[in-house]
Scaffold this motif. Sequence first.
Motif, PDB file in Angstrom:
ATOM      1  N   GLY A 149       0.759  -1.236   0.000  1.00  0.00           N
ATOM      2  CA  GLY A 149       0.000   0.000   0.000  1.00  0.00           C
ATOM      3  C   GLY A 149       0.790   1.286   0.000  1.00  0.00           C
ATOM      4  N   ALA A 150       2.099   1.230  -0.234  1.00  0.00           N
ATOM      5  CA  ALA A 150       2.887   2.462  -0.285  1.00  0.00           C
ATOM      6  C   ALA A 150       2.444   3.319  -1.460  1.00  0.00           C
ATOM      7  N   ASP A 151       2.307   4.619  -1.202  1.00  0.00           N
ATOM      8  CA  ASP A 151       1.991   5.550  -2.289  1.00  0.00           C
ATOM      9  C   ASP A 151       3.215   5.825  -3.153  1.00  0.00           C
ATOM     10  N   LEU A 152       4.364   5.971  -2.500  1.00  0.00           N
ATOM     11  CA  LEU A 152       5.620   6.214  -3.191  1.00  0.00           C
ATOM     12  C   LEU A 152       6.689   5.273  -2.637  1.00  0.00           C
ATOM     13  N   VAL A 153       7.549   4.802  -3.526  1.00  0.00           N
ATOM     14  CA  VAL A 153       8.652   3.925  -3.128  1.00  0.00           C
ATOM     15  C   VAL A 153       9.964   4.604  -3.518  1.00  0.00           C
ATOM     16  N   VAL A 154      10.789   4.847  -2.515  1.00  0.00           N
ATOM     17  CA  VAL A 154      12.058   5.560  -2.722  1.00  0.00           C
ATOM     18  C   VAL A 154      13.207   4.616  -2.381  1.00  0.00           C
ATOM     19  N   GLY A 155      14.057   4.348  -3.349  1.00  0.00           N
ATOM     20  CA  GLY A 155      15.229   3.514  -3.117  1.00  0.00           C
ATOM     21  C   GLY A 155      16.422   4.372  -2.736  1.00  0.00           C
ATOM     22  N   VAL A 156      17.101   3.976  -1.670  1.00  0.00           N
ATOM     23  CA  VAL A 156      18.307   4.668  -1.223  1.00  0.00           C
ATOM     24  C   VAL A 156      19.435   3.656  -1.313  1.00  0.00           C
TER      25      VAL A 156
ATOM     26  N   PHE B  41      10.543   1.477  -8.663  1.00  0.00           N
ATOM     27  CA  PHE B  41      10.772   2.622  -7.792  1.00  0.00           C
ATOM     28  C   PHE B  41      10.202   3.898  -8.399  1.00  0.00           C
ATOM     29  N   ASP B  42       9.723   4.767  -7.528  1.00  0.00           N
ATOM     30  CA  ASP B  42       9.357   6.107  -7.976  1.00  0.00           C
ATOM     31  C   ASP B  42      10.581   7.016  -8.007  1.00  0.00           C
ATOM     32  N   VAL B  43      11.415   6.899  -6.979  1.00  0.00           N
ATOM     33  CA  VAL B  43      12.627   7.717  -6.875  1.00  0.00           C
ATOM     34  C   VAL B  43      13.781   6.812  -6.461  1.00  0.00           C
ATOM     35  N   ILE B  44      14.944   7.028  -7.060  1.00  0.00           N
ATOM     36  CA  ILE B  44      16.165   6.336  -6.662  1.00  0.00           C
ATOM     37  C   ILE B  44      17.236   7.369  -6.375  1.00  0.00           C
ATOM     38  N   LEU B  45      17.827   7.285  -5.188  1.00  0.00           N
ATOM     39  CA  LEU B  45      19.012   8.070  -4.839  1.00  0.00           C
ATOM     40  C   LEU B  45      20.171   7.093  -4.765  1.00  0.00           C
ATOM     41  N   SER B  46      21.275   7.406  -5.438  1.00  0.00           N
ATOM     42  CA  SER B  46      22.380   6.462  -5.484  1.00  0.00           C
ATOM     43  C   SER B  46      23.715   7.162  -5.311  1.00  0.00           C
ATOM     44  N   GLY B  47      24.585   6.536  -4.507  1.00  0.00           N
ATOM     45  CA  GLY B  47      25.953   7.019  -4.340  1.00  0.00           C
ATOM     46  C   GLY B  47      26.934   6.023  -4.917  1.00  0.00           C
ATOM     47  N   ASP B  48      28.202   6.165  -4.548  1.00  0.00           N
ATOM     48  CA  ASP B  48      29.283   5.235  -4.878  1.00  0.00           C
ATOM     49  C   ASP B  48      30.112   5.654  -6.083  1.00  0.00           C
ATOM     50  N   ASP B  49      29.533   6.291  -7.101  1.00  0.00           N
ATOM     51  CA  ASP B  49      30.278   6.560  -8.334  1.00  0.00           C
ATOM     52  C   ASP B  49      30.987   7.909  -8.349  1.00  0.00           C
TER      53      ASP B  49
END
Length: 506
Positions: free
Chosen positions: A198-205, A222-230
Amino acid sequence: MFLPVRRSTVSLLGACALGALMAAPALAETVKLTILGVGDVYEFGGEEGRGGFARLNAVARAERAANPNTLYLFDGDMLSPSLLSGFDKGQNTIDLTNLVPFDLAVPGNHEFDFGPQNFLEKMAASKYPWAAINITNADGSPIAGLGGVMVKDMGGVKVALIPVAQDTTPEVASSGDLKFLPTVEGGIAAAKAAREAGADLVVGVFQTNNDNDRALIASKAFDVILSGDDHSYGTYYDGITAYVETSLDARFLSPVDLTVEIGEKDGERTVKWVPNFRFIDTAAVTPDPESQVLSDALAKQLDDSLNVVVGTTEGPLDSRRNVVRAEESAMGNLIADAIRDATGADVAITNGGGIRADRTYDAGTVLTRRDILSELPFGNVTVVTELPGSQVLAALENGFSQVEKGAGRFVQVSGIEVVYDPTAEPGSRVAQVKINGADLEPDKLYKVATNDYMLGGGDGFSALGGGKVLTNTGEGGLMANDVMRYIEKTGKVTAKVEGRIQVVGK
């Protein structure tokens, strides 16, 4: 709330999560959310007036003041490496981020550079939650204090945060016997489970590389993805997923504003949203005063002990990331020569990924302790092991096995001349090896100087294990100290690129 995730990627959200998601307050018509992501913040003061925690904290405070529905998220790597972390094992980053706490932090591979116990101590000292769905103890049990999926109610919008660490961490850091489950598969499964609950938005970190980012975007989970490492900056939107690659040292930030419209159709709740990416060059940001006071105090501590001259360069040195991870470099030669000289070993092999200042030095540059410790901030110890030539060859093969990816395992060497073919299959790339002018002999024993991280199998160097260890971590000295003493012998640096590492046909 945290919804801990165990080894299974099937039952990622339980009844508690389902109840939290479905018990939503009355529907709102329009809600504006702001998502501010950041990662890979190492230098507490930034570089050349850009980045650093005081400017980052100023932006985070301003975003929260402008919109109470703001999520401030960290996607990995701050405890190490930096000049100061070599002394305090990353405590400075905890002290600075505690002033403006994250809503959620994901551990990056560098959170484990000083071992899992240090991470647990720093996590306990944090005034914000750390989480990762794919890290467990060796027996698969959850790690105390490390959360899983988090569900946040933002103005009536149910947002599921999916925190995922890099599954290659055991290869590149000192994570002990912790288990790291698949990044991409686990993240996608958790995202789908959150949506079904039932999540309205799914944000991947995520703390993961660009190749994995593309797979995550392609999943449409995912609706939004925030990604580091590069260590790069970028934004992207394909009409389904908004994506931010979160830069380095908070130099550039990109808050994402989501205008969320909640409605109803045929008795079903509907959620539509549109992203707006903003760009912030932190060179134009006034540092947060409280954070700047602490940052200045930390800088003073370093200045008092590190501005000591060790020698002068005769020629240029280059420690840029794309150089030390792809070709012979004068800086790499200096470091390898220093640890070989300090130990009397036949050869020395070190990993380009351990050389971190990412800069050039003109001929005639006066080097200080600060410069050397900036290049070697991990606190690695010089060790010596005795190995047959066959294992030396295998170690070199590993060093060249991911050169096309810019991997940190690329070797810098001393006492070795090697020719390799980057177009050949990994594991079969070395065409020729000479040890101090003579052909490598597979059965001959060689004394190899390296660092404790590589001796323990870090960066895939399992070939360096199993030999007779002549100098172990308890007896060896810091690599940085070996380099400083080597320079101080003559008061100058004569290292240069001289053909130790060559490519077939060039």
